[in-house]
Motif scaffolding. Structure first.
Motif, PDB file in Angstrom:
ATOM      1  N   THR A  86      25.545  46.374  69.146  1.00  0.00           N
ATOM      2  CA  THR A  86      25.862  46.491  67.782  1.00  0.00           C
ATOM      3  C   THR A  86      25.056  47.187  66.522  1.00  0.00           C
ATOM      4  O   THR A  86      25.138  48.064  66.100  1.00  0.00           O
ATOM      5  CB  THR A  86      26.437  45.163  67.739  1.00  0.00           C
ATOM      6  N   GLY A  87      23.779  47.146  66.934  1.00  0.00           N
ATOM      7  CA  GLY A  87      22.837  47.232  65.536  1.00  0.00           C
ATOM      8  C   GLY A  87      22.829  48.618  65.513  1.00  0.00           C
ATOM      9  O   GLY A  87      22.191  49.224  64.804  1.00  0.00           O
ATOM     10  N   LEU A  88      21.913  48.463  66.632  1.00  0.00           N
ATOM     11  CA  LEU A  88      21.617  50.235  67.041  1.00  0.00           C
ATOM     12  C   LEU A  88      22.591  50.720  67.041  1.00  0.00           C
ATOM     13  O   LEU A  88      22.139  52.430  66.453  1.00  0.00           O
ATOM     14  CB  LEU A  88      20.932  50.131  68.589  1.00  0.00           C
ATOM     15  N   VAL A  89      23.576  50.824  66.851  1.00  0.00           N
ATOM     16  CA  VAL A  89      24.828  51.976  67.084  1.00  0.00           C
ATOM     17  C   VAL A  89      24.845  52.076  65.408  1.00  0.00           C
ATOM     18  O   VAL A  89      25.258  52.998  65.334  1.00  0.00           O
ATOM     19  CB  VAL A  89      26.383  51.455  68.224  1.00  0.00           C
ATOM     20  N   THR A  90      25.632  51.740  64.832  1.00  0.00           N
ATOM     21  CA  THR A  90      25.443  50.996  62.740  1.00  0.00           C
ATOM     22  C   THR A  90      24.172  51.355  62.791  1.00  0.00           C
ATOM     23  O   THR A  90      24.984  52.388  62.040  1.00  0.00           O
ATOM     24  CB  THR A  90      26.589  49.840  63.205  1.00  0.00           C
ATOM     25  N   GLY A  91      23.546  51.273  63.221  1.00  0.00           N
ATOM     26  CA  GLY A  91      22.034  51.877  62.263  1.00  0.00           C
ATOM     27  C   GLY A  91      21.855  53.014  62.561  1.00  0.00           C
ATOM     28  O   GLY A  91      21.645  53.743  61.720  1.00  0.00           O
ATOM     29  N   MET A  92      22.338  53.890  63.484  1.00  0.00           N
ATOM     30  CA  MET A  92      21.939  54.945  64.315  1.00  0.00           C
ATOM     31  C   MET A  92      23.380  56.189  63.007  1.00  0.00           C
ATOM     32  O   MET A  92      23.119  56.616  62.839  1.00  0.00           O
ATOM     33  CB  MET A  92      22.238  55.559  65.450  1.00  0.00           C
ATOM     34  N   MET A  93      24.404  55.024  63.293  1.00  0.00           N
ATOM     35  CA  MET A  93      25.375  56.132  62.314  1.00  0.00           C
ATOM     36  C   MET A  93      24.564  55.828  60.928  1.00  0.00           C
ATOM     37  O   MET A  93      25.431  56.480  60.437  1.00  0.00           O
ATOM     38  CB  MET A  93      26.718  55.028  62.243  1.00  0.00           C
ATOM     39  N   ALA A  94      24.647  55.068  60.713  1.00  0.00           N
ATOM     40  CA  ALA A  94      23.900  54.958  59.115  1.00  0.00           C
ATOM     41  C   ALA A  94      23.111  56.006  58.821  1.00  0.00           C
ATOM     42  O   ALA A  94      22.558  56.713  57.529  1.00  0.00           O
ATOM     43  CB  ALA A  94      23.687  53.196  58.372  1.00  0.00           C
ATOM     44  N   GLY A  95      21.792  56.069  60.057  1.00  0.00           N
ATOM     45  CA  GLY A  95      20.955  57.098  59.654  1.00  0.00           C
ATOM     46  C   GLY A  95      20.988  58.572  59.135  1.00  0.00           C
ATOM     47  O   GLY A  95      20.851  59.329  58.826  1.00  0.00           O
ATOM     48  N   LEU A  96      22.186  58.606  60.709  1.00  0.00           N
ATOM     49  CA  LEU A  96      23.597  59.843  60.652  1.00  0.00           C
ATOM     50  C   LEU A  96      23.377  60.422  58.713  1.00  0.00           C
ATOM     51  O   LEU A  96      23.482  61.325  58.555  1.00  0.00           O
ATOM     52  CB  LEU A  96      23.871  59.603  61.624  1.00  0.00           C
ATOM     53  N   ILE A  97      24.431  59.277  58.688  1.00  0.00           N
ATOM     54  CA  ILE A  97      25.014  59.560  57.348  1.00  0.00           C
ATOM     55  C   ILE A  97      23.784  59.922  56.482  1.00  0.00           C
ATOM     56  O   ILE A  97      24.349  60.933  55.235  1.00  0.00           O
ATOM     57  CB  ILE A  97      25.950  58.408  56.651  1.00  0.00           C
ATOM     58  N   ALA A  98      22.824  59.508  56.356  1.00  0.00           N
ATOM     59  CA  ALA A  98      21.656  59.325  55.305  1.00  0.00           C
ATOM     60  C   ALA A  98      20.893  60.635  54.975  1.00  0.00           C
ATOM     61  O   ALA A  98      20.503  60.969  54.316  1.00  0.00           O
ATOM     62  CB  ALA A  98      20.925  58.005  55.352  1.00  0.00           C
ATOM     63  N   ARG A  99      20.834  61.281  56.463  1.00  0.00           N
ATOM     64  CA  ARG A  99      20.390  62.524  56.725  1.00  0.00           C
ATOM     65  C   ARG A  99      21.339  63.304  55.741  1.00  0.00           C
ATOM     66  O   ARG A  99      20.523  64.478  56.043  1.00  0.00           O
ATOM     67  CB  ARG A  99      20.060  63.052  58.240  1.00  0.00           C
ATOM     68  N   LYS A 100      22.699  63.362  56.156  1.00  0.00           N
ATOM     69  CA  LYS A 100      23.837  64.216  55.515  1.00  0.00           C
ATOM     70  C   LYS A 100      23.317  63.950  53.799  1.00  0.00           C
ATOM     71  O   LYS A 100      23.276  65.315  52.959  1.00  0.00           O
ATOM     72  CB  LYS A 100      24.654  64.201  55.551  1.00  0.00           C
ATOM     73  N   ILE A 101      23.563  63.078  53.156  1.00  0.00           N
ATOM     74  CA  ILE A 101      22.816  63.302  51.926  1.00  0.00           C
ATOM     75  C   ILE A 101      21.887  63.375  51.426  1.00  0.00           C
ATOM     76  O   ILE A 101      20.811  64.134  51.779  1.00  0.00           O
ATOM     77  CB  ILE A 101      23.103  61.808  51.327  1.00  0.00           C
ATOM     78  N   LYS A 102      21.781  64.261  50.196  1.00  0.00           N
ATOM     79  CA  LYS A 102      20.644  65.579  49.459  1.00  0.00           C
ATOM     80  C   LYS A 102      19.693  64.320  49.347  1.00  0.00           C
ATOM     81  O   LYS A 102      19.841  63.048  48.668  1.00  0.00           O
ATOM     82  CB  LYS A 102      21.113  65.678  48.409  1.00  0.00           C
ATOM     83  N   LYS A 103      18.316  64.663  49.688  1.00  0.00           N
ATOM     84  CA  LYS A 103      17.247  64.128  49.435  1.00  0.00           C
ATOM     85  C   LYS A 103      16.863  64.295  47.833  1.00  0.00           C
ATOM     86  O   LYS A 103      16.961  65.388  47.492  1.00  0.00           O
ATOM     87  CB  LYS A 103      16.227  64.408  50.156  1.00  0.00           C
ATOM     88  N   THR A 104      16.145  63.166  47.257  1.00  0.00           N
ATOM     89  CA  THR A 104      15.692  63.157  45.704  1.00  0.00           C
ATOM     90  C   THR A 104      14.120  63.449  46.282  1.00  0.00           C
ATOM     91  O   THR A 104      13.353  63.011  47.108  1.00  0.00           O
ATOM     92  CB  THR A 104      15.742  61.893  45.633  1.00  0.00           C
ATOM     93  N   GLU A 105      13.763  64.399  45.446  1.00  0.00           N
ATOM     94  CA  GLU A 105      12.292  65.321  44.869  1.00  0.00           C
ATOM     95  C   GLU A 105      12.020  63.651  44.883  1.00  0.00           C
ATOM     96  O   GLU A 105      12.390  63.114  43.803  1.00  0.00           O
ATOM     97  CB  GLU A 105      12.139  65.722  44.365  1.00  0.00           C
ATOM     98  N   SER A 106      10.733  63.922  44.810  1.00  0.00           N
ATOM     99  CA  SER A 106       9.236  62.684  44.772  1.00  0.00           C
ATOM    100  C   SER A 106       9.168  62.891  43.425  1.00  0.00           C
ATOM    101  O   SER A 106       9.229  61.260  43.052  1.00  0.00           O
ATOM    102  CB  SER A 106       7.806  62.753  45.124  1.00  0.00           C
ATOM    103  N   LYS A 107       9.298  63.729  42.539  1.00  0.00           N
ATOM    104  CA  LYS A 107       9.192  63.831  40.981  1.00  0.00           C
ATOM    105  C   LYS A 107       9.951  63.239  40.163  1.00  0.00           C
ATOM    106  O   LYS A 107      10.160  62.546  38.998  1.00  0.00           O
ATOM    107  CB  LYS A 107       8.530  65.119  40.710  1.00  0.00           C
ATOM    108  N   ASP A 108      11.984  63.054  41.235  1.00  0.00           N
ATOM    109  CA  ASP A 108      12.456  61.889  40.886  1.00  0.00           C
ATOM    110  C   ASP A 108      12.728  61.548  40.746  1.00  0.00           C
ATOM    111  O   ASP A 108      14.488  60.184  40.274  1.00  0.00           O
ATOM    112  CB  ASP A 108      13.892  63.109  41.185  1.00  0.00           C
ATOM    113  N   MET A 109      12.189  61.013  41.334  1.00  0.00           N
ATOM    114  CA  MET A 109      12.737  59.262  41.784  1.00  0.00           C
ATOM    115  C   MET A 109      12.746  58.025  40.913  1.00  0.00           C
ATOM    116  O   MET A 109      12.928  56.845  41.320  1.00  0.00           O
ATOM    117  CB  MET A 109      11.320  58.845  43.604  1.00  0.00           C
ATOM    118  N   TYR A 110      11.508  58.142  40.208  1.00  0.00           N
ATOM    119  CA  TYR A 110      11.497  56.695  39.056  1.00  0.00           C
ATOM    120  C   TYR A 110      11.931  57.733  37.348  1.00  0.00           C
ATOM    121  O   TYR A 110      11.778  57.421  36.481  1.00  0.00           O
ATOM    122  CB  TYR A 110      10.054  57.083  38.988  1.00  0.00           C
ATOM    123  N   LEU A 111      12.694  58.530  37.476  1.00  0.00           N
ATOM    124  CA  LEU A 111      13.735  59.128  36.621  1.00  0.00           C
ATOM    125  C   LEU A 111      14.893  58.334  36.056  1.00  0.00           C
ATOM    126  O   LEU A 111      15.780  58.719  37.296  1.00  0.00           O
ATOM    127  CB  LEU A 111      13.817  60.836  35.995  1.00  0.00           C
TER     128      LEU A 111
END
Length: 271
Positions: free
Chosen positions: A194-219
């Protein structure tokens, strides 16, 4: 380092209250046994954590990470139904093994996950829950093997346990023919799957989210609503910092250009 030390306050609170986690699903007549076994287990894991922390780090020095996680790994190792049937010495053994497994996961397995599998365990879930959980699973299977009708309901229970446990009510649909052991065997693979399946689902969703640039992470403006004058205040502070930096550089430059002369006492001074 200072934040790790401060977090030990939370570790202490969790350590004291961990029996309440294991007691949540326990019937009222079994809660005392569960609480005692859980406390014995976290006591043993605390000792184990310090021992293996000194061994794994080398030079026999302790780490805060082991104090944060391994000292309460005994509560995880005692989280299966083993907390119902374990005797005191068995609870101590399971807790000691749970603390050792957690410390081993922190110092040995975590680098393996990062370097070989390219998997980063951000908060130490595997070392805190996976490895002690496996200890709990194996302990539950071994402790439930001898259970039969006599030990559940008959005369053998009074000779084995210091307290009365209505195991036929605790273990649903148990007939004393080994089905409790089968339930213990099935539950760990089910939880991991169950943990592996739900974790992979969360990972696939996270990959679709726009990444935050390193310079913007602390703004703050990237993640929070800010006041209207936030930008002007930020620029003013930035200007003050730059001005201070320029003044410091100018002072250092002036010091380099100073002439050295000797005063009347023979001491060298800058002019």
């Amino acid at each position: 380092y200072h934040m790790d030390i401060l977090s030990l306050i939370g570790t202490m609170i969790v350590w004291v209250t961990y029996p309440s986690y294991n007691n949540f699903y326990a019937p009222s007549f079994a809660q005392k046994a569960v609480a005692v076994n859980t406390l014995l287990s976290v006591l043993a894991s605390s000792v184990s954590a310090m021992v293996f922390s000194a061994i794994f780090t080398g030079q026999f020095k302790l780490t805060v990470t082991d104090a944060q996680r391994s000292v309460i790994a005994g509560g995880v190792a005692m989280s299966s139904n083993a907390n119902l049937v374990a005797e005191p010495y068995q609870a101590l053994i399971l807790g000691f093994l749970g603390g050792a497994a957690c410390s081993f996961g922190v110092h040995k397995m975590r680098p393996f996950w990062v370097n070989r599998l390219q998997t980063h365990d951000t908060v130490g879930v595997t070392s805190m829950h996976l490895y002690p959980g496996i200890i709990s699973w194996v302990g539950g299977v071994l402790l439930f093997l001898p259970l039969n009708n006599d030990q559940m309901r008959g005369d053998l229970q009074s000779s084995r346990y210091q307290y009365k446990l209505e195991l036929d009510q605790i273990l649903n649909h148990n007939k004393g023919d080994g089905d409790a052991v089968l339930a213990q065997i099935y539950i760990a693979p089910m939880s991991i799957a169950t943990g592996l399946v739900t974790g992979m689902m969360a990972g696939l969703i996270a990959r679709k989210i726009k990444k935050t640039e390193s310079k913007d992470m602390y703004l703050d403006t990237v993640f929070f609503h800010v006041p209207d004058d936030f930008y002007s205040q930020g620029k003013e502070k930035e200007g003050m910092v730059e001005e201070t930096h320029e003044m410091t550089e100018a002072q250092e430059f002036d010091m380099d250009d100073d002439e050295e002369v000797e005063d009347d006492m023979g001491k060298t001074v800058h002019v």
